[in-house]
Design a protein around this motif. Structure first.
Motif, PDB file in Angstrom:
ATOM      1  N   MET A 125       0.832  -1.204   0.000  1.00 24.54           N
ATOM      2  CA  MET A 125       0.000   0.000   0.000  1.00 24.54           C
ATOM      3  C   MET A 125       0.868   1.255   0.000  1.00 24.54           C
ATOM      4  O   MET A 125       0.544   2.243  -0.653  1.00 24.54           O
ATOM      5  CB  MET A 125      -0.923  -0.006   1.227  1.00 24.54           C
ATOM      6  CG  MET A 125      -1.950  -1.123   1.199  1.00 24.54           C
ATOM      7  SD  MET A 125      -2.800  -1.361   2.771  1.00 24.54           S
ATOM      8  CE  MET A 125      -3.717   0.150   2.899  1.00 24.54           C
ATOM      9  N   ALA A 170       0.261   4.684   6.582  1.00 21.40           N
ATOM     10  CA  ALA A 170       0.850   3.364   6.354  1.00 21.40           C
ATOM     11  C   ALA A 170       2.261   3.253   6.928  1.00 21.40           C
ATOM     12  O   ALA A 170       2.637   2.212   7.462  1.00 21.40           O
ATOM     13  CB  ALA A 170       0.852   3.031   4.866  1.00 21.40           C
ATOM     14  N   ALA A 208      -4.983  -4.128  -2.218  1.00 18.58           N
ATOM     15  CA  ALA A 208      -4.157  -4.271  -1.024  1.00 18.58           C
ATOM     16  C   ALA A 208      -4.960  -3.934   0.232  1.00 18.58           C
ATOM     17  O   ALA A 208      -4.824  -4.596   1.261  1.00 18.58           O
ATOM     18  CB  ALA A 208      -2.912  -3.392  -1.118  1.00 18.58           C
ATOM     19  N   ARG A 209      -5.801  -2.923   0.166  1.00 23.47           N
ATOM     20  CA  ARG A 209      -6.632  -2.555   1.324  1.00 23.47           C
ATOM     21  C   ARG A 209      -7.613  -3.681   1.657  1.00 23.47           C
ATOM     22  O   ARG A 209      -7.822  -4.009   2.815  1.00 23.47           O
ATOM     23  CB  ARG A 209      -7.379  -1.250   1.078  1.00 23.47           C
ATOM     24  CG  ARG A 209      -8.123  -0.769   2.309  1.00 23.47           C
ATOM     25  CD  ARG A 209      -8.658   0.624   2.164  1.00 23.47           C
ATOM     26  NE  ARG A 209      -7.632   1.640   2.035  1.00 23.47           N
ATOM     27  CZ  ARG A 209      -6.983   2.191   3.061  1.00 23.47           C
ATOM     28  NH1 ARG A 209      -7.239   1.791   4.280  1.00 23.47           N
ATOM     29  NH2 ARG A 209      -6.090   3.117   2.850  1.00 23.47           N
ATOM     30  N   THR A 226      -4.230   0.926  -4.363  1.00 28.76           N
ATOM     31  CA  THR A 226      -4.308   0.298  -3.045  1.00 28.76           C
ATOM     32  C   THR A 226      -5.633  -0.414  -2.769  1.00 28.76           C
ATOM     33  O   THR A 226      -5.792  -0.972  -1.700  1.00 28.76           O
ATOM     34  CB  THR A 226      -4.080   1.337  -1.934  1.00 28.76           C
ATOM     35  OG1 THR A 226      -5.093   2.335  -2.028  1.00 28.76           O
ATOM     36  CG2 THR A 226      -2.704   1.949  -2.008  1.00 28.76           C
TER      37      THR A 226
END
Length: 138
Positions: A62, A108, A72-73, A69
């Motif tokens: 991310m 992040a 990935a999130r 993202t």
């Protein structure tokens, strides 16, 4: 607030999705808010061998690729939910709750630091040296 970063020759830094490599020793000053990750903190996929290391790897993706993202999130949400559902360790749960908050707030880099701080607890649990008390499991 400016951020000062020193790189050795050949060292990489990931800034806002771009990969920069220093050809000689260099100091950088980031003058605005930027998302970055030093090469020393980059985990290779083959090192993502435990649930927390896999979570770290997801958050790293991310951070390194901020323009893509969504997948990935989704992976992060599923992974952290699974770890929290099976963990009975209060310290680990508190740390993961903090990680979830950091990620949801777009922080992040701080989430990666928080996950690294939990690696020791995970190692103790996996080695059987850390036991969950009956009150924690309830």
């Amino acid at each position: 607030m400016a951020m000062h970063i020193s790189l050795r020759a050949g060292e990489k830094i990931y800034i806002n999705g771009a990969v920069l490599c220093a050809d000689r020793k260099v100091s950088l000053e980031l003058l605005n808010d930027a998302t970055f990750l030093l090469e020393a903190h980059v985990m290779k996929v083959e090192s993502a061998t435990t649930p927390l290391r896999q979570l770290y790897f997801i958050v790293q993706i991310m951070l390194m690729n901020p323009s893509d993202t969504v997948a990935a999130r989704d992976m992060f949400e599923g992974s952290i939910r699974m770890i929290m559902d099976i963990s009975g360790d209060a310290s680990l749960l508190a740390g993961l709750s903090g990680v979830k908050t950091l990620v949801s707030n777009g922080r992040a880099f701080e989430a990666l630091k928080a996950i690294r701080m939990l690696f020791g607890i995970e190692a103790e649990i996996l080695a059987g040296r850390r036991h969950v008390s009956p009150t924690q499991a309830a």
